[in-house]
Design a protein around this motif. Structure first.
Motif, PDB file in Angstrom:
ATOM      1  N   ILE A 176       0.853  -1.182   0.000  1.00 17.77           N
ATOM      2  CA  ILE A 176       0.000   0.000   0.000  1.00 17.77           C
ATOM      3  C   ILE A 176       0.895   1.241   0.000  1.00 17.77           C
ATOM      4  N   ALA A 177       0.662   2.145  -0.965  1.00 22.43           N
ATOM      5  CA  ALA A 177       1.459   3.378  -1.023  1.00 22.43           C
ATOM      6  C   ALA A 177       0.882   4.421  -0.074  1.00 22.43           C
ATOM      7  N   GLY A 178       1.120   4.223   1.213  1.00 23.03           N
ATOM      8  CA  GLY A 178       0.691   5.188   2.224  1.00 23.03           C
ATOM      9  C   GLY A 178       1.910   5.973   2.678  1.00 23.03           C
ATOM     10  N   ILE A 179       1.893   7.279   2.479  1.00 21.89           N
ATOM     11  CA  ILE A 179       3.100   8.068   2.767  1.00 21.89           C
ATOM     12  C   ILE A 179       3.463   8.016   4.251  1.00 21.89           C
ATOM     13  N   SER A 180       2.458   8.151   5.147  1.00 24.18           N
ATOM     14  CA  SER A 180       2.790   8.146   6.575  1.00 24.18           C
ATOM     15  C   SER A 180       3.366   6.790   6.990  1.00 24.18           C
ATOM     16  N   GLY A 181       2.877   5.713   6.382  1.00 23.40           N
ATOM     17  CA  GLY A 181       3.387   4.375   6.700  1.00 23.40           C
ATOM     18  C   GLY A 181       4.806   4.183   6.183  1.00 23.40           C
TER      19      GLY A 181
ATOM     20  N   THR B 169      -3.981  10.604   4.177  1.00 22.27           N
ATOM     21  CA  THR B 169      -4.795  10.837   2.988  1.00 22.27           C
ATOM     22  C   THR B 169      -4.509   9.806   1.891  1.00 22.27           C
ATOM     23  N   SER B 170      -3.263   9.351   1.794  1.00 18.38           N
ATOM     24  CA  SER B 170      -2.920   8.377   0.752  1.00 18.38           C
ATOM     25  C   SER B 170      -3.301   6.952   1.142  1.00 18.38           C
TER      26      SER B 170
ATOM     27  N   LEU C  29      -1.512  20.858   5.455  1.00 20.70           N
ATOM     28  CA  LEU C  29      -0.480  19.935   4.976  1.00 20.70           C
ATOM     29  C   LEU C  29      -0.689  18.538   5.523  1.00 20.70           C
ATOM     30  N   CYS C  30      -0.672  17.524   4.642  1.00 19.06           N
ATOM     31  CA  CYS C  30      -0.621  16.137   5.085  1.00 19.06           C
ATOM     32  C   CYS C  30       0.752  15.591   4.656  1.00 19.06           C
ATOM     33  N   PRO C  31       1.125  14.363   5.068  1.00 21.27           N
ATOM     34  CA  PRO C  31       2.513  13.918   4.879  1.00 21.27           C
ATOM     35  C   PRO C  31       3.053  13.984   3.444  1.00 21.27           C
ATOM     36  N   GLY C  32       2.285  13.540   2.444  1.00 23.55           N
ATOM     37  CA  GLY C  32       2.791  13.519   1.068  1.00 23.55           C
ATOM     38  C   GLY C  32       3.185  14.899   0.558  1.00 23.55           C
ATOM     39  N   PRO C  33       2.253  15.852   0.543  1.00 25.00           N
ATOM     40  CA  PRO C  33       2.597  17.205   0.093  1.00 25.00           C
ATOM     41  C   PRO C  33       3.697  17.852   0.940  1.00 25.00           C
ATOM     42  N   ALA C  34       3.704  17.601   2.256  1.00 26.18           N
ATOM     43  CA  ALA C  34       4.717  18.212   3.125  1.00 26.18           C
ATOM     44  C   ALA C  34       6.121  17.808   2.669  1.00 26.18           C
TER      45      ALA C  34
END
Lengths: 141, 152
Positions: free
Chosen positions: A30-35, A102-103, B101-106
């Protein structure tokens, strides 16, 4: 709604979707940025390489975009330092506790019909909308 | 090596999508979240397009069974809605709504060179580090304790 830009929004969205599809079909993840980012802070280092490679891709994207188009789109971010720190802490802590952002929840999770991701997305959309309402319309910020 | 290349390509595609859709502009994100003000629905199109292709990718990955470059699919299978998930999502949403801002854009805007983005990402990493000290059963444990104290 003079600022409404549906066409670039849709094109960008399709690219983001293509990224998550590519990542799932090729890497099985899963392409989850926070993960992906949070995994770098965990002790297990066997998957360090692909995590760093994904993040490197994210960071090189604006350089490639600027090289091709000659400019970068506007980034309007004038929040004071204290607010940036508070928001950053909440986003970092919240995305790890809630296992996604969000991702991971919003794009990948909803895409595969996960009830947890649908619920999480509804909750963070709701609290984000509420936060903007309070700061913009109640506090007049 | 192929795994590294495909991860890099996915990251690059993701970043370009964020830039082209203007998700990298916090003012644009806040305008989407401001449904009681001068609402900008653009981000709904970002989400719509992304979810559509993501769903197609998921359907294909499931039918294939095994990923191209890895031994198996690593997809979360839990379906329960527990307080930890919902509390985390609520906290994330508040932070997202504060500056947009969320993690990706940040991460993607770091090369744009705004000092604000570096402050935000440093705090985000600190928030993720703090999370590691949270007990595995929090906040469920707190809910159980307060229920016991309330005599239920």
């Amino acid at each position: 709604m003079d600022h409404f830009t549906p066409v670039p929004a849709l094109i960008g969205g399709l690219l983001i979707g293509a990224s998550t599809a590519l990542f799932l079909v090729l890497n099985g993840r899963i392409a989850g940025i926070s993960g992906i980012l949070g995994g770098l802070l965990q002790p297990a280092r066997s998957d360090l390489g692909w995590r760093l490679a994904f993040l490197a891709g994210l960071l090189i994207a604006p350089l490639l975009y600027a090289a091709v188009s000659g400019s970068l789109p506007p980034v309007e971010l004038d929040a004071p330092t204290g607010l940036l720190v508070l928001a950053g802490l909440l986003v970092g802590f919240g995305t790890r506790l809630g296992a996604g952002c969000t991702s991971g929840h919003g794009v990948c999770g909803i895409g595969r019909g996960s009830p947890r991701s649908i619920a999480a997305t509804l909750v963070f959309m709701m609290t984000a909308i509420l936060t903007v309402f309070v700061t913009r319309h109640l506090m007049g910020g | 090596m192929a795994l590294i290349a495909s991860s890099f390509a996915a990251g690059l595609l993701f970043g370009l999508g964020l830039i082209i859709s203007q998700m990298v502009n916090p003012a644009k994100v806040l305008a989407f979240l401001d449904i009681f003000g001068n609402w900008d629905p653009s981000l709904a199109f970002v989400m719509g397009g992304a979810v559509l292709v993501s769903a197609l990718g998921y359907a294909y990955a499931k039918r294939r069974g095994v990923p191209v470059l890895a031994p198996k699919l690593e997809i979360p299978t839990r379906r329960d809605l527990e307080p930890r998930l919902l509390t985390g999502a609520a906290i994330f949403g508040i932070g997202w709504g504060l500056v947009g801002l969320c993690p990706g854009p940040a991460l993607t805007i770091l090369p744009f060179g705004h000092w604000q983005a570096f402050v935000f990402v440093a705090a985000l990493l600190a928030g993720m580090a703090i999370f590691r000290f949270v007990p595995a059963d929090w906040p469920q444990s707190t809910f159980r304790r307060s229920a016991k104290e309330a005599g239920t």
